[in-house]
Design a protein around this motif. Sequence first.
Motif, PDB file in Angstrom:
ATOM      1  N   VAL A  24       0.868  -1.176   0.000  1.00 23.48           N
ATOM      2  CA  VAL A  24       0.000   0.000   0.000  1.00 23.48           C
ATOM      3  C   VAL A  24       0.902   1.222   0.000  1.00 23.48           C
ATOM      4  O   VAL A  24       1.734   1.390   0.899  1.00 23.48           O
ATOM      5  CB  VAL A  24      -0.937   0.022   1.226  1.00 23.48           C
ATOM      6  CG1 VAL A  24      -1.874   1.220   1.158  1.00 23.48           C
ATOM      7  CG2 VAL A  24      -1.742  -1.276   1.326  1.00 23.48           C
ATOM      8  N   ALA A  25       0.746   2.049  -1.024  1.00 27.27           N
ATOM      9  CA  ALA A  25       1.595   3.236  -1.149  1.00 27.27           C
ATOM     10  C   ALA A  25       1.097   4.337  -0.220  1.00 27.27           C
ATOM     11  O   ALA A  25      -0.065   4.333   0.212  1.00 27.27           O
ATOM     12  CB  ALA A  25       1.580   3.733  -2.593  1.00 27.27           C
ATOM     13  N   ARG A  26       1.978   5.268   0.077  1.00 31.34           N
ATOM     14  CA  ARG A  26       1.584   6.424   0.886  1.00 31.34           C
ATOM     15  C   ARG A  26       0.423   7.153   0.201  1.00 31.34           C
ATOM     16  O   ARG A  26       0.494   7.438  -0.996  1.00 31.34           O
ATOM     17  CB  ARG A  26       2.786   7.360   0.998  1.00 31.34           C
ATOM     18  CG  ARG A  26       2.711   8.430   2.046  1.00 31.34           C
ATOM     19  CD  ARG A  26       4.009   9.214   2.067  1.00 31.34           C
ATOM     20  NE  ARG A  26       5.160   8.353   2.365  1.00 31.34           N
ATOM     21  CZ  ARG A  26       5.615   8.115   3.605  1.00 31.34           C
ATOM     22  NH1 ARG A  26       5.061   8.698   4.626  1.00 31.34           N
ATOM     23  NH2 ARG A  26       6.645   7.316   3.800  1.00 31.34           N
ATOM     24  N   GLY A  27      -0.629   7.397   0.948  1.00 34.59           N
ATOM     25  CA  GLY A  27      -1.771   8.128   0.407  1.00 34.59           C
ATOM     26  C   GLY A  27      -2.731   7.283  -0.406  1.00 34.59           C
ATOM     27  O   GLY A  27      -3.748   7.788  -0.884  1.00 34.59           O
ATOM     28  N   GLU A  28      -2.417   5.999  -0.545  1.00 42.09           N
ATOM     29  CA  GLU A  28      -3.284   5.133  -1.351  1.00 42.09           C
ATOM     30  C   GLU A  28      -4.471   4.635  -0.516  1.00 42.09           C
ATOM     31  O   GLU A  28      -4.357   4.425   0.688  1.00 42.09           O
ATOM     32  CB  GLU A  28      -2.484   3.923  -1.861  1.00 42.09           C
ATOM     33  CG  GLU A  28      -3.214   3.131  -2.934  1.00 42.09           C
ATOM     34  CD  GLU A  28      -2.415   1.926  -3.469  1.00 42.09           C
ATOM     35  OE1 GLU A  28      -2.785   1.425  -4.533  1.00 42.09           O
ATOM     36  OE2 GLU A  28      -1.455   1.502  -2.809  1.00 42.09           O
ATOM     37  N   VAL A  29      -5.604   4.444  -1.181  1.00 38.45           N
ATOM     38  CA  VAL A  29      -6.786   3.872  -0.538  1.00 38.45           C
ATOM     39  C   VAL A  29      -7.047   2.512  -1.177  1.00 38.45           C
ATOM     40  O   VAL A  29      -7.369   2.430  -2.363  1.00 38.45           O
ATOM     41  CB  VAL A  29      -8.026   4.788  -0.703  1.00 38.45           C
ATOM     42  CG1 VAL A  29      -9.257   4.136  -0.081  1.00 38.45           C
ATOM     43  CG2 VAL A  29      -7.753   6.153  -0.073  1.00 38.45           C
ATOM     44  N   VAL A  30      -6.854   1.463  -0.378  1.00 41.59           N
ATOM     45  CA  VAL A  30      -7.075   0.099  -0.862  1.00 41.59           C
ATOM     46  C   VAL A  30      -8.330  -0.441  -0.197  1.00 41.59           C
ATOM     47  O   VAL A  30      -8.428  -0.445   1.031  1.00 41.59           O
ATOM     48  CB  VAL A  30      -5.860  -0.798  -0.543  1.00 41.59           C
ATOM     49  CG1 VAL A  30      -6.173  -2.263  -0.852  1.00 41.59           C
ATOM     50  CG2 VAL A  30      -4.644  -0.341  -1.333  1.00 41.59           C
ATOM     51  N   VAL A  31      -9.286  -0.855  -1.006  1.00 44.05           N
ATOM     52  CA  VAL A  31     -10.506  -1.448  -0.469  1.00 44.05           C
ATOM     53  C   VAL A  31     -10.423  -2.964  -0.661  1.00 44.05           C
ATOM     54  O   VAL A  31     -10.138  -3.438  -1.767  1.00 44.05           O
ATOM     55  CB  VAL A  31     -11.762  -0.868  -1.151  1.00 44.05           C
ATOM     56  CG1 VAL A  31     -13.007  -1.663  -0.756  1.00 44.05           C
ATOM     57  CG2 VAL A  31     -11.944   0.601  -0.759  1.00 44.05           C
ATOM     58  N   VAL A  32     -10.620  -3.694   0.426  1.00 42.81           N
ATOM     59  CA  VAL A  32     -10.547  -5.155   0.402  1.00 42.81           C
ATOM     60  C   VAL A  32     -11.965  -5.705   0.438  1.00 42.81           C
ATOM     61  O   VAL A  32     -12.737  -5.376   1.342  1.00 42.81           O
ATOM     62  CB  VAL A  32      -9.735  -5.693   1.601  1.00 42.81           C
ATOM     63  CG1 VAL A  32      -9.650  -7.218   1.543  1.00 42.81           C
ATOM     64  CG2 VAL A  32      -8.349  -5.075   1.634  1.00 42.81           C
ATOM     65  N   VAL A  33     -12.295  -6.517  -0.554  1.00 43.37           N
ATOM     66  CA  VAL A  33     -13.624  -7.127  -0.610  1.00 43.37           C
ATOM     67  C   VAL A  33     -13.462  -8.641  -0.726  1.00 43.37           C
ATOM     68  O   VAL A  33     -12.382  -9.144  -1.057  1.00 43.37           O
ATOM     69  CB  VAL A  33     -14.464  -6.591  -1.797  1.00 43.37           C
ATOM     70  CG1 VAL A  33     -14.604  -5.072  -1.728  1.00 43.37           C
ATOM     71  CG2 VAL A  33     -13.864  -6.996  -3.139  1.00 43.37           C
TER      72      VAL A  33
END
Length: 240
Positions: A24-33
């Motif tokens: 996960v990069a700085r500032g990234e938004v990762v949504v886990v489904v």
Amino acid sequence: MIRARGLNKWFGEHHVLRDVDLDVARGEVVVVVGPSGSGKSTLCRCLNRLETVQRGEVVIDGVPAPLEGRELAKLRADVGMVFQSFNLFQHMSVLDNVVLAPVKVRGASRTDAEKSARELLERVGIGAQADKLPAQLSGGQQQRAAIARALAMTPKVMLFDEPTSALDPEMVGEVLDVMTGLAADGMTMVVVTHEMGFARKAADRVVFMADGQIVEQGAPAAFFDSPQTDRARDFLAKVL
Ligand code: ADP
Ligand code: MG
């Protein structure tokens, strides 16, 4: 900001995370489904060491996640977590919930901690509720208080594990709005959610888990409009 490599987790015989790699990069938004039981919560808990892994490594902002002691407390402070079930301390005011950890863990003065707590409560839209007990707030307000409490530690990353799943439908939007605002402000976030609208709008990347593995990941439009695997297609057919 997060680099997880080869994570493997067993509960007894049950192999719950299988060779999970996640950056996960700085500032990234990762949504886990993914389906229930696929290991999403366990992954989150391994990222901030609420669970240990039997194999694999988690590195947060360049620092390998420590196992114990003061370094572990520091990691927990850097990786904020918001759960489905708010987990506020019921016997203290909303303000005190937010003030507690900065004073105890970060060594902030009560005056400074209270000032930033009031600002945070304003930011999540519940400034007027500061002196109430959690039970006097709606579910949506309590979850926003829990977000303010996590933010009070000035975390580098925020993990959200189904933050709206326990809420009445009319309160889901107010919590997602706060999260969308955080994302827009540049917070690094990992969000487990069934809110596909939020995923499509707020995610930089969607990660699809099934049976303890990351089966597929990509930009939201690509994932939702042209999933590459049968399992992702089956899942989306059920939730969309
Ligand atoms: P998800 O969040 O995707 O629904 P979880 O990470 O909660 O999935 O669970 C993954 C699997 O691990 C499930 O089969 C669950 O029953 C099992 N599991 C989770 N926590 C524990 C635990 N503390 N002890 C034993 N099994 C667990
Ligand atoms: Mg879960």
